[in-house]
Structure formats: C-alpha cells, structure tokens
Design an enzyme around this catalytic site. Sequence first.
Site, short mmCIF file in Angstrom:
data_model
loop_
_atom_site.label_atom_id
_atom_site.label_comp_id
_atom_site.label_asym_id
_atom_site.label_seq_id
_atom_site.Cartn_x
_atom_site.Cartn_y
_atom_site.Cartn_z
N HIS A 1 7.99 -10.69 4.85
CA HIS A 1 8.63 -9.54 4.20
C HIS A 1 10.00 -9.33 4.85
CE1 HIS A 1 8.11 -4.98 2.97
NE2 HIS A 1 9.26 -5.49 2.60
N GLU B 1 -0.27 -8.23 -7.48
CA GLU B 1 -1.03 -8.20 -6.24
C GLU B 1 -1.68 -6.83 -6.16
OE1 GLU B 1 0.72 -9.51 -2.49
OE2 GLU B 1 -0.65 -8.18 -1.41
N ASN C 1 0.41 -13.80 6.34
CA ASN C 1 1.65 -13.05 6.55
C ASN C 1 2.01 -13.11 8.05
OD1 ASN C 1 3.32 -10.81 7.32
ND2 ASN C 1 2.96 -9.92 5.31
N ARG D 1 13.40 -5.06 10.47
CA ARG D 1 12.68 -4.70 11.71
C ARG D 1 11.88 -5.87 12.28
NH1 ARG D 1 8.10 -0.58 9.41
NH2 ARG D 1 9.93 0.44 8.57
N THR E 1 3.88 -1.16 4.27
CA THR E 1 4.00 -0.79 2.86
C THR E 1 2.91 0.24 2.53
OG1 THR E 1 4.60 -3.09 2.53
CG2 THR E 1 4.26 -1.75 0.55
N HIS F 1 4.20 -10.11 11.81
CA HIS F 1 3.96 -9.51 13.12
C HIS F 1 4.23 -10.45 14.29
CE1 HIS F 1 3.14 -5.74 11.45
NE2 HIS F 1 2.16 -6.19 10.70
N GLU G 1 8.01 -11.39 0.34
CA GLU G 1 7.72 -10.00 -0.02
C GLU G 1 9.01 -9.21 0.15
OE1 GLU G 1 3.99 -8.76 1.96
OE2 GLU G 1 4.97 -6.81 1.96
N ARG H 1 12.50 -7.04 5.24
CA ARG H 1 12.70 -5.61 4.99
C ARG H 1 14.18 -5.28 5.05
NH1 ARG H 1 7.63 -2.51 5.67
NH2 ARG H 1 8.95 -0.74 5.27
N ARG I 1 11.47 -7.87 22.19
CA ARG I 1 12.26 -8.30 23.34
C ARG I 1 13.66 -8.77 22.95
NH1 ARG I 1 10.14 -9.47 28.52
NH2 ARG I 1 8.89 -7.63 28.93
N HIS J 1 -3.58 -6.14 1.70
CA HIS J 1 -3.28 -4.95 2.49
C HIS J 1 -4.54 -4.40 3.15
CE1 HIS J 1 -1.08 -1.61 4.09
NE2 HIS J 1 0.02 -2.24 3.71
N1 PXP Z 1 0.41 -7.52 0.80
C1 PXP Z 1 1.48 -6.68 0.81
C2 PXP Z 1 2.20 -6.45 -0.47
C3 PXP Z 1 1.89 -6.07 2.01
O1 PXP Z 1 2.94 -5.24 2.01
C4 PXP Z 1 1.22 -6.37 3.20
C5 PXP Z 1 1.70 -5.78 4.49
O2 PXP Z 1 2.86 -6.42 4.88
C6 PXP Z 1 0.12 -7.26 3.14
C7 PXP Z 1 -0.27 -7.80 1.91
C8 PXP Z 1 -0.65 -7.63 4.36
O3 PXP Z 1 -1.29 -6.50 4.85
P1 PXP Z 1 -1.97 -6.54 6.26
O4 PXP Z 1 -0.90 -6.79 7.27
O5 PXP Z 1 -2.61 -5.20 6.38
O6 PXP Z 1 -2.97 -7.68 6.21
#
Ligand code: PXP
Length: 240
Positions: free
Chosen positions: A43, A151, A7, A49, A101, A10, A70, A45, A18, A190
């Site tokens: 994701h 999931e 993912n 964000r 989430t 971040h 996502e 959103r 910035r 997660h």
């Molecule tokens: N799976 C889902 C459905 C999520 O919402 C997230 C967070 O964006 C993740 C996996 C990944 O979680 P983490 O960032 O804690 O590894």
Amino acid sequence: MKKLSVNIDHVATLRQARGENEPDPVTAALVAELAGAAGIVSHLREDRRHIQDSDVYLLRKMLKTKLDLEMAATDEIVNIALDVVPDLVTLVPEKRQELTTEGGLDVASQLSHFKTVTEKFHKKNILVSLFIAPVKEQITAARKAGADFVELHTGEYANAKGKNADSELARLQKAAQDARKLGLKINAGHGLNYRNLKPVAMIDEIEEFSIGHSLIGHAIHVGLERAVKEMLEILREAER
Ligand code: PXP
C-alpha cells in the site's frame, strides 16, 4: 485451492522506524513468493508512512508472481500506479490519522469518479479491485464502475465474537454470491489471522486472501517462510 497474497507493508513499517535500509520489504516479498504466496500486496499511502515509491518500482521489477498495489484513488497515486503498471490495483479509502484502512469505499456515491479511474487503469491493462464492505449497494456500484474484482472487507467479521461472528460470516457469504452473480471476481481481506481465516476460506466464491499484519507478526516468531506456509496450510484445510 484459494490463493494467498502477502501484504509486506509492515516490513517497511519496521524499516521506517529507524530510517535505515533494513528490514527490506522487497527481500521479504521474494521470500513470501518462494514459500508459495500467489502475489504480493503493498500500500503506497499518501503519507508514505511505510512503503516508499522506490519499493513499488523495485517490487514491479523483481516479483515473479503478481503485484497488487493498494492505493487511494487520488491523482498523485493514480499517476504513479499508471507509471508502475502493477498487475492489479486495489482502491481503498485513506484517512491521514488512521492506523490502518478503516472501512470500505463508498463507490455508490462516487460512481463517476471510480468509473473514470477504472477506465484509466484498463487502458493500461491493469486490473481493478474495489475494497468494499459486504453490502449489496456497493457491490452493484462496483460492477457499474467497471471493476474486475471486489475485495470484501473482512474487518467486521474479524472483530466480531460468537454469534456476531457467525452473522458477519453469513454477510460475507451472501455478498460473495451477489458479486459472483454480477460477474465480479472476489478477494477478501483485513484482520484475518491464523484463528479466523478457515471459516471465510470455506466460502466458495472467494478466490484470494490479502493478509499482512498477523502473518508478518507471526514471522517474527517463526520466520517468514514458515509463517506463509502455515497460512497456506489453513487454506488447504478449508478445501477438504
Ligand atoms: N486488504 C486491504 C484492502 C487492506 O487495507 C489491508 C490492510 O493494509 C489488508 C487487506 C490486510 O489487512 P491485515 O494487515 O489486517 O491482514
């Protein structure tokens, strides 16, 4: 071996801090693929964000593995997803104020909504995964909604300590078995990190892990390629 989907949200979080062009989540996704990731998760959103619409379109164009989008099952985001055509959509609950989430979907109480949304995606050959707590009622509802995957939410396991972590792990194992019996495929994610991944990776039925925060955080210290390879090594060890 179990698969790892990275993912990259971040990376976009840092860029948005910035409001400029760097760091670029699409470049990060390509590095993660080269390091062995089986797929990329992002994701989109509702509040945008981190990931922006343009990132998702560019990811769709550039990725060589697979794109797991996502998203909340709202009209606006569903329409974007139908236009992007990711390989998989993972439907999640979304609250405006949350940092990440927070829980799984309540599929059981909104069955007809999830059924309708799943049918829309299937018409475009997009696979559907529902992010749920490891609870039988939700697994059964996911099956009834026509989902291809569930999931399993590993957040409770990730936050638990000692014996509680063992019982959360047992809950995930049971849920994975229940889902498999119903013919669902199983992903998990997660809160997973370099310390807590291995026991969950030893659950046979889980195919793929979706990991973001710990991996991107680790990459700040060691670089993204090494961060992905170290996570894959844990999945390899879990197979032995
Ligand atoms: N799976 C889902 C459905 C999520 O919402 C997230 C967070 O964006 C993740 C996996 C990944 O979680 P983490 O960032 O804690 O590894």
